[in-house]
Design an enzyme around this catalytic site. Structure first.
Site, PDB file in Angstrom:
ATOM      1  N   HIS A 156     -20.629  -4.882  23.320  1.00  0.00           N
ATOM      2  CA  HIS A 156     -21.660  -4.358  22.325  1.00  0.00           C
ATOM      3  C   HIS A 156     -22.908  -4.533  23.237  1.00  0.00           C
ATOM      4  O   HIS A 156     -23.918  -4.805  22.583  1.00  0.00           O
ATOM      5  CB  HIS A 156     -21.567  -5.173  21.098  1.00  0.00           C
ATOM      6  CG  HIS A 156     -20.275  -4.982  20.493  1.00  0.00           C
ATOM      7  ND1 HIS A 156     -20.245  -4.264  19.344  1.00  0.00           N
ATOM      8  CD2 HIS A 156     -19.257  -5.992  20.660  1.00  0.00           C
ATOM      9  CE1 HIS A 156     -18.594  -4.323  18.971  1.00  0.00           C
ATOM     10  NE2 HIS A 156     -18.236  -5.389  19.769  1.00  0.00           N
ATOM     11  N   SER A 277     -44.220   5.854  41.203  1.00  0.00           N
ATOM     12  CA  SER A 277     -44.830   6.710  40.221  1.00  0.00           C
ATOM     13  C   SER A 277     -46.074   7.059  40.710  1.00  0.00           C
ATOM     14  O   SER A 277     -46.784   6.508  41.565  1.00  0.00           O
ATOM     15  CB  SER A 277     -45.152   5.704  39.008  1.00  0.00           C
ATOM     16  OG  SER A 277     -46.280   6.263  38.325  1.00  0.00           O
ATOM     17  N   LYS A 283     -44.990   0.581  40.395  1.00  0.00           N
ATOM     18  CA  LYS A 283     -43.769   1.188  39.962  1.00  0.00           C
ATOM     19  C   LYS A 283     -42.667   1.343  40.878  1.00  0.00           C
ATOM     20  O   LYS A 283     -43.208   1.939  42.175  1.00  0.00           O
ATOM     21  CB  LYS A 283     -43.831   1.930  39.097  1.00  0.00           C
ATOM     22  CG  LYS A 283     -44.596   1.638  37.679  1.00  0.00           C
ATOM     23  CD  LYS A 283     -43.723   2.447  36.618  1.00  0.00           C
ATOM     24  CE  LYS A 283     -42.382   2.171  36.165  1.00  0.00           C
ATOM     25  NZ  LYS A 283     -41.831   2.924  35.017  1.00  0.00           N
ATOM     26  N   GLU A 290     -30.721   7.325  37.687  1.00  0.00           N
ATOM     27  CA  GLU A 290     -31.203   8.277  36.638  1.00  0.00           C
ATOM     28  C   GLU A 290     -30.646   9.765  36.557  1.00  0.00           C
ATOM     29  O   GLU A 290     -30.073  10.337  36.019  1.00  0.00           O
ATOM     30  CB  GLU A 290     -32.621   8.001  36.461  1.00  0.00           C
ATOM     31  CG  GLU A 290     -33.067   6.865  35.900  1.00  0.00           C
ATOM     32  CD  GLU A 290     -34.491   6.844  35.822  1.00  0.00           C
ATOM     33  OE1 GLU A 290     -35.253   7.065  34.912  1.00  0.00           O
ATOM     34  OE2 GLU A 290     -35.195   6.592  36.851  1.00  0.00           O
TER      35      GLU A 290
END
Ligand code: ARG
Length: 463
Positions: A156, A277, A283, A290
């Protein structure tokens, strides 16, 4: 320009029809298989007396020189040629004349396309399987170094029990093994030669399909001509196998994204495989995992696309099936590069065992070990042991420490039970190694699983 099939037509086709109808823009991908198929078909025509030896030779030489031209990017693929089959056939006729016109005897584009596409699918089935093995190898190399690296095992997405990082990676590998086997199964199921069935009903020439199957490396010829020109199960198998594989890769990727966040910080992805970024200078984004996660959606779409194309088709060949190729090419290319880049990301990522350990000490992961100890050493019923352990957890919570950090004395204060050796039992590493049942997380069992997978990979690579 006259079409190869233009005999019964009195009007030229509209240029709109030409571009709507043509598949040459994408099925040129199949040129090598088309030429291989034509060579074997010519050999078969020679053996049944349709071609004279001199004609056969000029066809083979002609096909060879077309292949050279395509390889050197000197072949012009033209919309008017419609598809790769007619592009190569008309180039051959231009090149060798009369003999070239005989090549299409006892053959239809229906069995030709079924052959080319199947050869492509089987070829990439093999290539993808090799890449799966390489990826597994890389994962196991990392796993081998971390059979003692404690991390929180989760259910979970909540801390559950301590495991080692190697064990987690082995879990990924086992699903990749099933993926490999799924590709193998499909390969075996579809390794049959479509060529020689003609348009839909066989041919009156007595095509020697056994010889062609053997020459092209198929197990045997397909059984039924109608089924052969109309089914695309081999392509759907491929799309499904790819979907399962990319579904797994998507799940791994999700974990890589999580693990590389500040909240986890279990790994960092190498600069070579991260992006920045455009606005936030600090970043570093995990674009590769992804994208891998995103690409799974795209290949599922290709599977649904072809299922939908096929679902209403009467026997036998229908032009709808020309829509079978682009999704497969796309899924295959996506898979090849996905396997490659995931391997690179894993081989170059940095791992932070100290952060994994830190997180394993949050959430009282060894609470079950205390309950088990009470059952074993004090012969308490498990329910009672569970209750007492709950009280110990509450105490630790109040004190602001993990259960693994409590002393024997503190536990005595709460439970009035003298539990000799309990500190060791509650230690995270002891707990991990206590899970030593077959398939469990202990270092010993993890190493066993790694060896098992490594042997299997070696067998596949050498077999
Ligand atoms: N380009 C076609 C395809 O991809 C080849 C087969 C065409 N056959 C036909 N009878 N029109 O399916």
């Amino acid at each position: 320009m006259a079409k190869l099939w233009g005999g019964r037509f009195t009007q030229d086709s509209s240029s709109l029809l030409d571009s709507f109808n043509a598949s040459i823009a994408f099925d040129q991908e199949l040129w090598e298989y088309d030429i291989a198929g034509s060579k074997v078909h010519a050999k078969m025509l020679l053996s049944i007396g349709v071609l004279k030896r001199s004609e056969y030779e000029s066809i083979i030489n002609g096909l060879q020189s077309i292949a050279e031209r395509i390889k050197k990017d000197e072949f012009e693929f033209k919309i008017v040629d419609e598809d790769i089959h007619m592009a190569i056939e008309s180039a051959l006729i231009d090149l060798v004349g009369e003999a070239g016109k005989k090549l299409h005897t006892a053959r239809s584009r229906n069995d030709q396309v079924a052959l080319d596409f199947r050869m492509y699918v089987l070829d990439y089935n093999r290539k993808i399987r090799l890449k799966i093995l390489d990826l597994m190898d890389t994962i196991l190399e990392v796993a081998k170094e971390h059979t003692d690296t404690i991390m929180p095992g989760m259910t979970h997405l909540q801390h559950a029990q301590p495991i080692n990082f190697g064990f987690h990676l082995v879990a990924w590998c086992v699903s990749l093994k099933r993926d490999y086997q799924r590709f193998s199964d499909s390969f075996e199921r579809n390794n049959f030669l479509p060529l020689g069935v003609g348009a839909l009903a066989g041919t009156p020439y007595g095509n020697d399909r056994e010889m062609m199957a053997k020459d092209l490396g198929f197990k045997a010829p397909t059984l039924n001509a109608m089924d052969t020109v109309s089914e695309r199960d081999f392509a759907l198998d491929m799309l499904y196998d790819i979907s399962m594989l990319l579904m797994h890769i998507s799940r791994f990727s999700e974990e890589l994204v999580l693990w590389s966040s500040y909240e986890f910080k279990f790994i960092s992805i190498s600069d070579a495989y991260s992006t920045g970024s455009s606005i936030m200078p600090q970043k570093k984004n995990p674009d590769v995992p992804e994208l891998l996660r995103g690409k799974s959606g795209r290949v599922f779409g290709n599977l649904m696309g072809l299922l939908s194309v096929m679902k209403g088709l009467p026997l036998a060949y229908n032009k709808d099936t020309q829509e079978d190729k682009e999704g497969v090419f796309d899924s295959v290319k996506t898979t090849m590069i996905s396997l490659e880049i995931l391997k690179e990301v894993l081989a170059s990522m940095r791992i932070y065992p100290e952060n994994m350990l830190k997180m394993a000490k949050i959430g009282h992961l060894t609470a079950t070990d205390l309950a088990d100890f009470l059952v074993r050493e004090k012969q308490l019923p498990f329910r009672e042991a569970h209750h007492i352990t709950g009280e110990v957890v509450a105490f630790a919570e109040k004190k602001g420490v993990d259960i693994s950090e409590l002393s024997e004395d503190e536990i005595f204060q709460i439970t009035s039970l003298k539990l000799v050796g309990i500190e060791k039992i509650l230690d995270i590493k002891t707990s991990m190694n206590a899970r030593d049942s077959l398939g469990g997380t202990s270092t010993r069992r993890t190493k066993e699983q790694i060896d098992d997978l490594k042997n299997w990979i070696d067998e596949k690579k050498n077999g």
